[in-house]
Design a protein around this motif. Structure first.
Motif, PDB file in Angstrom:
ATOM      1  N   ILE A  23      -5.953 -21.376   5.724  1.00 43.51           N
ATOM      2  CA  ILE A  23      -6.503 -19.977   5.587  1.00 43.51           C
ATOM      3  C   ILE A  23      -5.388 -18.887   5.926  1.00 43.51           C
ATOM      4  CG2 ILE A  23      -8.058 -18.144   6.911  1.00 43.51           C
ATOM      5  CD1 ILE A  23      -9.907 -20.953   7.764  1.00 43.51           C
ATOM      6  N   ALA A  24      -4.499 -19.172   6.579  1.00 42.06           N
ATOM      7  CA  ALA A  24      -3.480 -18.142   6.694  1.00 42.06           C
ATOM      8  C   ALA A  24      -2.451 -18.193   5.538  1.00 42.06           C
ATOM      9  CB  ALA A  24      -2.435 -18.793   8.036  1.00 42.06           C
ATOM     10  N   ASP A  25      -2.283 -19.201   4.757  1.00 43.35           N
ATOM     11  CA  ASP A  25      -1.827 -19.187   3.534  1.00 43.35           C
ATOM     12  C   ASP A  25      -2.343 -18.362   2.425  1.00 43.35           C
ATOM     13  OD1 ASP A  25       0.501 -20.736   4.866  1.00 43.35           O
ATOM     14  OD2 ASP A  25      -0.189 -22.548   3.918  1.00 43.35           O
ATOM     15  N   ALA A  26      -3.776 -18.768   2.315  1.00 40.60           N
ATOM     16  CA  ALA A  26      -4.457 -18.161   1.441  1.00 40.60           C
ATOM     17  C   ALA A  26      -4.417 -16.683   1.774  1.00 40.60           C
ATOM     18  CB  ALA A  26      -5.975 -18.601   1.411  1.00 40.60           C
ATOM     19  N   LEU A  27      -4.634 -16.159   2.875  1.00 38.83           N
ATOM     20  CA  LEU A  27      -4.573 -14.635   3.128  1.00 38.83           C
ATOM     21  C   LEU A  27      -3.337 -14.004   2.934  1.00 38.83           C
ATOM     22  CD1 LEU A  27      -6.561 -14.466   6.545  1.00 38.83           C
ATOM     23  CD2 LEU A  27      -7.314 -13.793   4.387  1.00 38.83           C
ATOM     24  N   GLU A  28      -2.283 -14.894   3.197  1.00 36.99           N
ATOM     25  CA  GLU A  28      -0.946 -14.269   3.022  1.00 36.99           C
ATOM     26  C   GLU A  28      -0.652 -14.072   1.181  1.00 36.99           C
ATOM     27  OE1 GLU A  28       3.204 -16.058   3.670  1.00 36.99           O
ATOM     28  OE2 GLU A  28       2.233 -15.458   5.659  1.00 36.99           O
ATOM     29  N   ARG A  29      -1.195 -15.322   0.476  1.00 31.35           N
ATOM     30  CA  ARG A  29      -0.962 -14.983  -0.835  1.00 31.35           C
ATOM     31  C   ARG A  29      -1.850 -13.699  -1.480  1.00 31.35           C
ATOM     32  NH1 ARG A  29      -2.942 -20.275  -2.728  1.00 31.35           N
ATOM     33  NH2 ARG A  29      -2.940 -20.944  -0.542  1.00 31.35           N
ATOM     34  N   SER A  30      -3.125 -13.796  -0.996  1.00 32.44           N
ATOM     35  CA  SER A  30      -3.970 -12.518  -1.272  1.00 32.44           C
ATOM     36  C   SER A  30      -3.247 -11.149  -0.990  1.00 32.44           C
ATOM     37  CB  SER A  30      -5.316 -12.888  -0.399  1.00 32.44           C
ATOM     38  OG  SER A  30      -6.029 -11.740  -0.836  1.00 32.44           O
ATOM     39  N   ASN A  31      -2.882 -11.181   0.080  1.00 29.81           N
ATOM     40  CA  ASN A  31      -2.133  -9.959   0.217  1.00 29.81           C
ATOM     41  C   ASN A  31      -0.881  -9.599  -0.768  1.00 29.81           C
ATOM     42  OD1 ASN A  31      -3.780  -9.112   2.411  1.00 29.81           O
ATOM     43  ND2 ASN A  31      -2.379 -10.021   3.987  1.00 29.81           N
ATOM     44  N   GLU A  32      -0.260 -10.834  -1.037  1.00 32.12           N
ATOM     45  CA  GLU A  32       1.104 -10.632  -1.835  1.00 32.12           C
ATOM     46  C   GLU A  32       0.356 -10.153  -3.100  1.00 32.12           C
ATOM     47  OE1 GLU A  32       3.064 -14.370  -1.740  1.00 32.12           O
ATOM     48  OE2 GLU A  32       3.742 -13.838   0.166  1.00 32.12           O
ATOM     49  N   MET A  33      -0.616 -10.784  -3.578  1.00 30.23           N
ATOM     50  CA  MET A  33      -1.179 -10.470  -4.892  1.00 30.23           C
ATOM     51  C   MET A  33      -1.964  -9.322  -4.999  1.00 30.23           C
ATOM     52  SD  MET A  33      -3.065 -14.204  -5.609  1.00 30.23           S
ATOM     53  CE  MET A  33      -4.508 -13.452  -6.696  1.00 30.23           C
ATOM     54  N   PHE A  34      -2.397  -8.521  -4.039  1.00 35.25           N
ATOM     55  CA  PHE A  34      -2.944  -7.299  -4.150  1.00 35.25           C
ATOM     56  C   PHE A  34      -2.151  -6.092  -3.640  1.00 35.25           C
ATOM     57  CE2 PHE A  34      -6.940  -9.880  -4.076  1.00 35.25           C
ATOM     58  CZ  PHE A  34      -7.450  -9.419  -5.429  1.00 35.25           C
ATOM     59  N   ALA A  35      -0.903  -6.378  -3.109  1.00 32.64           N
ATOM     60  CA  ALA A  35      -0.059  -5.473  -2.679  1.00 32.64           C
ATOM     61  C   ALA A  35       0.303  -4.525  -3.904  1.00 32.64           C
ATOM     62  CB  ALA A  35       1.187  -6.180  -1.928  1.00 32.64           C
ATOM     63  N   PRO A  36       0.752  -5.045  -4.875  1.00 31.04           N
ATOM     64  CA  PRO A  36       0.955  -4.002  -6.244  1.00 31.04           C
ATOM     65  C   PRO A  36      -0.046  -3.213  -6.760  1.00 31.04           C
ATOM     66  CG  PRO A  36       1.735  -6.315  -6.674  1.00 31.04           C
ATOM     67  CD  PRO A  36       0.823  -6.428  -5.627  1.00 31.04           C
ATOM     68  N   THR A  37      -1.268  -3.509  -6.263  1.00 32.47           N
ATOM     69  CA  THR A  37      -2.442  -2.841  -6.869  1.00 32.47           C
ATOM     70  C   THR A  37      -2.794  -1.533  -5.844  1.00 32.47           C
ATOM     71  OG1 THR A  37      -4.107  -4.342  -5.818  1.00 32.47           O
ATOM     72  CG2 THR A  37      -3.267  -4.790  -8.167  1.00 32.47           C
ATOM     73  N   THR A  38      -2.285  -1.573  -4.902  1.00 32.13           N
ATOM     74  CA  THR A  38      -2.832  -0.624  -3.923  1.00 32.13           C
ATOM     75  C   THR A  38      -1.711   0.601  -3.837  1.00 32.13           C
ATOM     76  OG1 THR A  38      -1.508  -1.498  -1.881  1.00 32.13           O
ATOM     77  CG2 THR A  38      -3.946  -2.101  -2.302  1.00 32.13           C
ATOM     78  N   PRO A  39      -2.261   1.603  -3.893  1.00 30.95           N
ATOM     79  CA  PRO A  39      -1.387   2.844  -4.102  1.00 30.95           C
ATOM     80  C   PRO A  39      -0.675   2.966  -2.648  1.00 30.95           C
ATOM     81  CG  PRO A  39      -3.717   3.799  -3.933  1.00 30.95           C
ATOM     82  CD  PRO A  39      -3.732   2.178  -4.233  1.00 30.95           C
ATOM     83  N   ASP A  40       0.530   3.483  -2.911  1.00 30.48           N
ATOM     84  CA  ASP A  40       1.331   3.856  -1.748  1.00 30.48           C
ATOM     85  C   ASP A  40       0.483   4.919  -0.802  1.00 30.48           C
ATOM     86  OD1 ASP A  40       3.101   2.194  -2.164  1.00 30.48           O
ATOM     87  OD2 ASP A  40       4.421   3.655  -3.219  1.00 30.48           O
ATOM     88  N   GLN A  41       0.344   4.489   0.405  1.00 29.32           N
ATOM     89  CA  GLN A  41      -0.516   5.654   1.415  1.00 29.32           C
ATOM     90  C   GLN A  41       0.334   6.385   1.968  1.00 29.32           C
ATOM     91  OE1 GLN A  41      -4.084   5.338   1.790  1.00 29.32           O
ATOM     92  NE2 GLN A  41      -4.186   3.688   0.327  1.00 29.32           N
ATOM     93  N   PRO A  42      -0.087   7.684   1.826  1.00 25.93           N
ATOM     94  CA  PRO A  42       1.003   8.439   2.650  1.00 25.93           C
ATOM     95  C   PRO A  42       0.763   8.255   4.084  1.00 25.93           C
ATOM     96  CG  PRO A  42      -1.069   9.705   1.802  1.00 25.93           C
ATOM     97  CD  PRO A  42      -1.109   8.180   1.143  1.00 25.93           C
ATOM     98  N   GLU A  43       1.950   8.655   4.865  1.00 30.83           N
ATOM     99  CA  GLU A  43       2.101   8.307   6.153  1.00 30.83           C
ATOM    100  C   GLU A  43       1.321   9.664   6.798  1.00 30.83           C
ATOM    101  OE1 GLU A  43       5.928   7.718   7.834  1.00 30.83           O
ATOM    102  OE2 GLU A  43       6.407   6.461   6.186  1.00 30.83           O
ATOM    103  N   PRO A  44       0.491   9.275   7.916  1.00 36.37           N
ATOM    104  CA  PRO A  44      -0.057  10.267   8.509  1.00 36.37           C
ATOM    105  C   PRO A  44       1.000  11.524   9.423  1.00 36.37           C
ATOM    106  CG  PRO A  44      -0.376   8.288   9.613  1.00 36.37           C
ATOM    107  CD  PRO A  44       0.445   7.841   8.570  1.00 36.37           C
ATOM    108  N   GLU A  45       0.432  12.491   9.236  1.00 36.88           N
ATOM    109  CA  GLU A  45       1.167  13.674   9.694  1.00 36.88           C
ATOM    110  C   GLU A  45       1.323  13.659  11.300  1.00 36.88           C
ATOM    111  OE1 GLU A  45       0.389  17.391   8.406  1.00 36.88           O
ATOM    112  OE2 GLU A  45       0.016  16.695   6.347  1.00 36.88           O
ATOM    113  N   GLU A  46       2.419  13.741  11.892  1.00 35.74           N
ATOM    114  CA  GLU A  46       2.745  13.846  13.250  1.00 35.74           C
ATOM    115  C   GLU A  46       2.255  15.129  13.931  1.00 35.74           C
ATOM    116  OE1 GLU A  46       6.206  12.388  14.987  1.00 35.74           O
ATOM    117  OE2 GLU A  46       6.407  10.933  13.638  1.00 35.74           O
ATOM    118  N   LYS A  47       1.430  15.293  14.938  1.00 32.65           N
ATOM    119  CA  LYS A  47       1.120  16.367  15.682  1.00 32.65           C
ATOM    120  C   LYS A  47       1.930  17.035  16.605  1.00 32.65           C
ATOM    121  CE  LYS A  47      -3.798  15.950  14.475  1.00 32.65           C
ATOM    122  NZ  LYS A  47      -5.044  15.627  15.156  1.00 32.65           N
TER     123      LYS A  47
END
Length: 190
Positions: free
Chosen positions: A166-190
């Motif tokens: 299960i851990a291996d499958a989740l890791e592969r899934s994260n690697e496969m979908f990593a290029p498809t997710t846009p870069d998230q802007p970092e939250p602004e510090e207050k």
């Protein structure tokens, strides 16, 4: 034989010898009790602990991965420190446990049988020390594990093996979908 009442009895410092003897007997009794009681209590406590250790082994020897089995094996040199037969049987088991792992199926079966025989000899030596009738032959002949217990243990093993898949499958899934997710802007510090 004539008994004379009122005759003068021997005395020391003006006190009859019989009173001195009674006092000496009382003091000797107190001294003996004071020394004997802790020794007897210690002996009883040691035997109780030895019985507990033997009971743990008898209840868990068929499942050596059990933490109670591991605990019992670890405390044998402490609980049976003055019993050479038990310490020798324990040492023989430890030598066999620490040998190199078996390389073939046949070697594994032979090693497993040797380990079981050494476990039985250890428990027999412990029981003999405690004055109990538990022989290696009886342990071998009366070994019992219910099917439900074995099934449960096999499910635990299967579940543990599944976690890595299960851990291996989740890791592969994260690697496969990593290029498809846009870069998230970092939250602004207050």
């Amino acid at each position: 034989m004539k008994i004379l009442f009122g005759a003068t009895e021997p005395s020391i410092f003006g006190i009859d010898v019989s009173i001195w003897l009674n006092a000496a007997g009382i003091l000797a009794g107190l001294a003996i009790a004071g020394l004997l009681t802790p020794w007897l209590a210690s002996r009883s406590t040691r035997r109780d602990q030895q019985e507990r250790t033997l009971r743990l082994l008898l209840n868990t020897w068929q499942t050596p991965a059990n933490p109670d089995y591991q605990h019992a094996i670890a405390v044998i040199p402490i609980d049976f420190r003055k019993c050479r037969a038990v310490l020798d049987a324990h040492e023989a088991l430890m030598v066999a446990v620490n040998e190199a792992p078996a390389q073939t199926e046949e070697e594994a079966l032979t090693k497993n049988e040797t380990m079981q025989n050494l476990q039985h000899q250890l428990m027999e030596a412990m029981a003999t020390k405690l004055g109990l009738e538990v022989t290696a032959e009886k342990l071998r002949a009366r070994a019992y594990l219910s099917k439900g217990f074995v099934d449960r243990e096999m499910m635990f093993i299967s579940a543990m093996q599944a976690w890595t898949r299960i851990a291996d499958a989740l890791e592969r899934s994260n690697e496969m979908f990593a290029p498809t997710t846009p870069d998230q802007p970092e939250p602004e510090e207050k």
